[in-house]
Every structure is written in structure tokens, then in C-alpha cells.
Design a protein around this motif. Structure first.
Motif, PDB file in Angstrom:
ATOM      1  N   HIS A   1      58.635 -68.053  68.885  1.00 56.61           N
ATOM      2  CA  HIS A   1      58.226 -68.275  67.235  1.00 56.61           C
ATOM      3  C   HIS A   1      56.775 -68.196  67.082  1.00 56.61           C
ATOM      4  N   GLY A   2      56.330 -68.280  65.777  1.00 57.37           N
ATOM      5  CA  GLY A   2      54.935 -67.992  65.238  1.00 57.37           C
ATOM      6  C   GLY A   2      54.798 -69.165  64.657  1.00 57.37           C
ATOM      7  N   PHE A   3      53.164 -69.359  64.494  1.00 63.21           N
ATOM      8  CA  PHE A   3      52.741 -70.266  63.514  1.00 63.21           C
ATOM      9  C   PHE A   3      52.201 -69.683  62.255  1.00 63.21           C
ATOM     10  N   GLY A   4      52.317 -70.503  61.301  1.00 65.52           N
ATOM     11  CA  GLY A   4      51.645 -70.234  59.982  1.00 65.52           C
ATOM     12  C   GLY A   4      50.355 -71.133  59.854  1.00 65.52           C
ATOM     13  N   GLU A   5      50.172 -71.915  58.728  1.00 69.29           N
ATOM     14  CA  GLU A   5      48.971 -72.582  58.673  1.00 69.29           C
ATOM     15  C   GLU A   5      48.791 -73.666  59.478  1.00 69.29           C
ATOM     16  N   ILE A   6      47.343 -73.974  59.673  1.00 67.53           N
ATOM     17  CA  ILE A   6      46.991 -75.103  60.419  1.00 67.53           C
ATOM     18  C   ILE A   6      46.143 -76.014  59.634  1.00 67.53           C
ATOM     19  N   HIS A   7      46.662 -77.321  59.538  1.00 67.34           N
ATOM     20  CA  HIS A   7      45.857 -78.249  58.639  1.00 67.34           C
ATOM     21  C   HIS A   7      45.518 -79.484  59.649  1.00 67.34           C
TER      22      HIS A   7
ATOM     23  N   SER B   1      51.975 -75.402  61.543  1.00 62.27           N
ATOM     24  CA  SER B   1      53.197 -75.033  60.837  1.00 62.27           C
ATOM     25  C   SER B   1      53.880 -73.982  61.659  1.00 62.27           C
ATOM     26  N   VAL B   2      55.288 -74.032  62.248  1.00 66.19           N
ATOM     27  CA  VAL B   2      56.064 -73.109  63.146  1.00 66.19           C
ATOM     28  C   VAL B   2      56.722 -72.388  62.096  1.00 66.19           C
ATOM     29  N   ASP B   3      57.130 -71.159  62.370  1.00 65.19           N
ATOM     30  CA  ASP B   3      57.745 -70.436  61.390  1.00 65.19           C
ATOM     31  C   ASP B   3      59.498 -70.813  61.199  1.00 65.19           C
ATOM     32  N   ASP B   4      59.809 -71.615  61.957  1.00 60.26           N
ATOM     33  CA  ASP B   4      61.304 -72.182  61.873  1.00 60.26           C
ATOM     34  C   ASP B   4      61.472 -73.564  61.154  1.00 60.26           C
ATOM     35  N   GLY B   5      60.061 -74.032  60.484  1.00 62.32           N
ATOM     36  CA  GLY B   5      60.056 -75.208  59.735  1.00 62.32           C
ATOM     37  C   GLY B   5      59.542 -76.428  60.487  1.00 62.32           C
ATOM     38  N   ARG B   6      59.366 -76.293  61.866  1.00 60.95           N
ATOM     39  CA  ARG B   6      59.060 -77.399  62.514  1.00 60.95           C
ATOM     40  C   ARG B   6      57.473 -77.555  62.427  1.00 60.95           C
ATOM     41  N   LEU B   7      56.949 -78.848  62.889  1.00 58.88           N
ATOM     42  CA  LEU B   7      55.619 -79.160  62.888  1.00 58.88           C
ATOM     43  C   LEU B   7      55.228 -79.233  64.328  1.00 58.88           C
ATOM     44  N   LEU B   8      54.025 -78.804  64.937  1.00 58.83           N
ATOM     45  CA  LEU B   8      53.595 -79.132  66.108  1.00 58.83           C
ATOM     46  C   LEU B   8      52.165 -80.040  65.795  1.00 58.83           C
TER      47      LEU B   8
ATOM     48  N   ARG C   1      47.700 -85.932  72.904  1.00 64.84           N
ATOM     49  CA  ARG C   1      49.228 -86.149  72.428  1.00 64.84           C
ATOM     50  C   ARG C   1      49.525 -84.903  71.675  1.00 64.84           C
ATOM     51  N   TRP C   2      50.606 -84.495  72.291  1.00 66.98           N
ATOM     52  CA  TRP C   2      51.373 -83.323  71.348  1.00 66.98           C
ATOM     53  C   TRP C   2      52.767 -83.897  70.893  1.00 66.98           C
ATOM     54  N   TYR C   3      53.079 -83.407  69.747  1.00 64.06           N
ATOM     55  CA  TYR C   3      54.502 -83.876  69.202  1.00 64.06           C
ATOM     56  C   TYR C   3      55.043 -82.733  68.570  1.00 64.06           C
ATOM     57  N   LEU C   4      56.149 -82.339  69.097  1.00 65.21           N
ATOM     58  CA  LEU C   4      56.961 -81.221  68.150  1.00 65.21           C
ATOM     59  C   LEU C   4      58.059 -81.866  67.581  1.00 65.21           C
ATOM     60  N   ILE C   5      58.057 -81.749  66.073  1.00 61.31           N
ATOM     61  CA  ILE C   5      59.022 -82.553  65.188  1.00 61.31           C
ATOM     62  C   ILE C   5      59.550 -81.656  64.220  1.00 61.31           C
ATOM     63  N   PRO C   6      60.575 -81.999  63.535  1.00 62.92           N
ATOM     64  CA  PRO C   6      61.066 -81.535  62.314  1.00 62.92           C
ATOM     65  C   PRO C   6      59.892 -81.750  61.114  1.00 62.92           C
ATOM     66  N   ALA C   7      60.180 -80.649  60.064  1.00 63.89           N
ATOM     67  CA  ALA C   7      59.180 -80.796  59.209  1.00 63.89           C
ATOM     68  C   ALA C   7      59.077 -81.937  58.277  1.00 63.89           C
ATOM     69  N   ASP C   8      60.212 -82.783  58.131  1.00 72.00           N
ATOM     70  CA  ASP C   8      59.970 -84.125  57.877  1.00 72.00           C
ATOM     71  C   ASP C   8      60.042 -85.374  58.483  1.00 72.00           C
ATOM     72  N   GLY C   9      59.546 -84.992  60.061  1.00 66.67           N
ATOM     73  CA  GLY C   9      59.202 -86.000  60.894  1.00 66.67           C
ATOM     74  C   GLY C   9      57.978 -86.635  61.111  1.00 66.67           C
ATOM     75  N   LEU C  10      56.963 -86.359  60.208  1.00 67.28           N
ATOM     76  CA  LEU C  10      55.689 -86.966  60.395  1.00 67.28           C
ATOM     77  C   LEU C  10      55.607 -88.199  60.910  1.00 67.28           C
ATOM     78  N   ASP C  11      56.670 -89.073  60.342  1.00 64.85           N
ATOM     79  CA  ASP C  11      56.656 -90.725  60.620  1.00 64.85           C
ATOM     80  C   ASP C  11      57.046 -90.912  62.039  1.00 64.85           C
ATOM     81  N   GLN C  12      57.692 -89.838  62.783  1.00 70.68           N
ATOM     82  CA  GLN C  12      57.912 -90.058  63.997  1.00 70.68           C
ATOM     83  C   GLN C  12      56.537 -90.263  65.006  1.00 70.68           C
ATOM     84  N   VAL C  13      55.367 -89.669  64.272  1.00 71.80           N
ATOM     85  CA  VAL C  13      54.347 -89.420  65.231  1.00 71.80           C
ATOM     86  C   VAL C  13      53.458 -90.973  64.921  1.00 71.80           C
ATOM     87  N   PRO C  14      53.033 -91.342  66.115  1.00 73.23           N
ATOM     88  CA  PRO C  14      52.390 -92.770  65.857  1.00 73.23           C
ATOM     89  C   PRO C  14      50.995 -92.639  65.293  1.00 73.23           C
TER      90      PRO C  14
END
Length: 228
Positions: A4-10, A19-26, A71-84
Motif C-alpha cells: 500500500h501507499g500513503f496519501g496526505e499526512i496531517h 492516510s493509507v490508499d485503502d482508506g485506513r489510517l495510521l 504508540r502506533w495504531y492502524l485503524i479504519p477511516a472512521d476509527g479515530l475514536d479507537q485511539v486513546p
């Protein structure tokens, strides 16, 4: 992440969101000593290396962390609430407007340093830069917000912007100019933090220091009088 590839970083406060190219977030929280290194493969590796991301153009992103607190978290695009902490973060310190800053600050009554470093109030300000911002604004860290008028609050906002903007330029130049593998925190440019006993750059009085729960607070009592 393989293939996979990365898009924008915020950035939001102390978090980096890739942003990961499959919609996930790192999502990465580097904490106090996390460091990112963009290098060609084969370059000498830094100490305490934790993560390596290899790219097909021959480069690597290397993450080192002397205290191993990050800490590193690989999550779905709508999963920010999962990150402490992410779900309760306030607006970013470099994105908040002056009027929003005042509106969020005016209802608060407690000590101003504790408020500035509360990530639910505003994301991104920690112990060191809160000292610098309050010194620049001429406000004692233990002064209660309830004792401040609107001029104090506006001065605080502009001091925050000035301190952070100046520090970004200095730290960026330090990283670029001194190369990779630097282990310590880049704080040589700070005016008062961790400078207890040294003369205040404004008035020459001794900088004070207090340590509570392992965190140091520094200020100049002449430039930052405590009013109650």
C-alpha cells in the motif's frame, strides 16, 4: 501495510495521522522521544529503532524512540475514536482562531498552565512550551484564569502563536542542519524552561523552578507576577 501507499499526512496536537490508499489510517503518537528519519536504505540505523517502513523507491521511514513510549495504531477511516485520547482532543493549537481560543478559555477558572496543557481544551501544548508561552505573555503559570481580563487572554493567544511559529523554524533548521540520530530533545532555544537559576532574558532576575510529579515549571517572578 505491505503493498500500500500513503496519501496526505496531517497533525492533530501531538498525533500524526497518515492516510493509507485503502482508506485506513495510521495514527502515531510519538510521545516525548519518538523520532522519524527519512533516509535511503542502507543508511546507518539510529539507536532504539522501533519501526521501519520501506518504500519501493529505495527510501525508508525509520522511527526510533529512546524511551519507547510512542504508540502506533492502524485503524479504519472512521476509527479515530479507537485511539486513546483522540476522542476528547480539543482543537489544534496551530489551527485554533483567536475568537475560538477566547470562547473556550473564558469559562475556565483554574490555573492557567494546567488549562493550557489540558489536551481536551486545546491539543498540542505540553509542559515545556506552556512555560515559554506564559513567560512571553507575562502571566504566572499558577495564576488563575478567573483573575485575567480579555487583554490578558488575547496577549496569551498571540504569545502562543509567536512562540510556536518561532520554535517550528528553529527546530526544523536544527533537524536539517545537524543530521539524523540526534537523541536529546531540541530545547536549546527555549528561554525559561529548564533554566532555573539563570537570568531572565527580559529583566535579568533569576528564573524560578518548581518540580511537581516529575514535571518542572519555570518562570520569572518579576516578569510574571502572581495576582490572585
Amino acid at each position: 501495510l505491505a503493498g500500500h501507499g500513503f496519501g496526505e499526512i496531517h497533525r492533530l496536537g501531538k498525533f500524526l495521522i497518515w492516510s493509507v490508499d485503502d482508506g485506513r489510517l495510521l495514527v502515531v503518537n510519538p510521545m516525548l522521544t519518538g523520532r522519524f528519519h527519512w533516509v535511503e536504505a542502507g543508511t546507518r540505523k539510529p539507536g532504539m529503532l522501533g519501526v521501519v517502513l520501506r518504500f519501493d523507491d529505495g527510501h525508508e521511514v525509520r522511527y526510533s524512540d529512546m524511551r519507547r513510549m510512542g504508540r502506533w495504531y492502524l485503524i479504519p477511516a472512521d476509527g479515530l475514536d479507537q485511539v486513546p485520547q483522540m476522542a476528547t482532543l480539543g482543537p489544534d493549537a496551530m489551527a485554533i482562531t483567536e475568537e475560538e481560543f477566547l470562547a473556550r478559555l473564558k469559562p475556565r477558572r483554574g490555573q492557567i498552565k494546567a488549562t493550557l496543557t489540558k489536551q481536551e481544551f486545546m491539543a498540542g501544548i505540553g509542559n515545556a512550551y506552556s512555560d515559554e508561552i506564559l513567560w512571553a505573555a507575562g502571566l504566572h503559570p499558577h495564576r488563575r484564569r478567573a483573575t485575567m481580563d480579555e487583554d490578558d487572554l488575547r496577549r496569551l493567544y498571540h504569545s502562543m502563536r509567536a512562540v510556536l511559529e518561532e520554535s517550528i523554524v528553529i527546530v526544523d533548521a536544527t533537524v536539517q542542519g545537524e543530521g539524523l540520530g540526534k537523541k536529546e530533545e531540541w530545547r536549546q532555544h527555549l528561554k525559561v524552561h529548564r533554566r532555573a537559576g539563570e537570568p531572565c532574558p527580559k529583566c535579568g532576575s533569576d528564573i524560578r523552578g518548581q518540580v511537581r510529579s516529575g514535571s518542572e515549571t519555570n518562570y520569572c517572578l518579576t516578569c510574571q507576577p502572581l495576582f490572585e
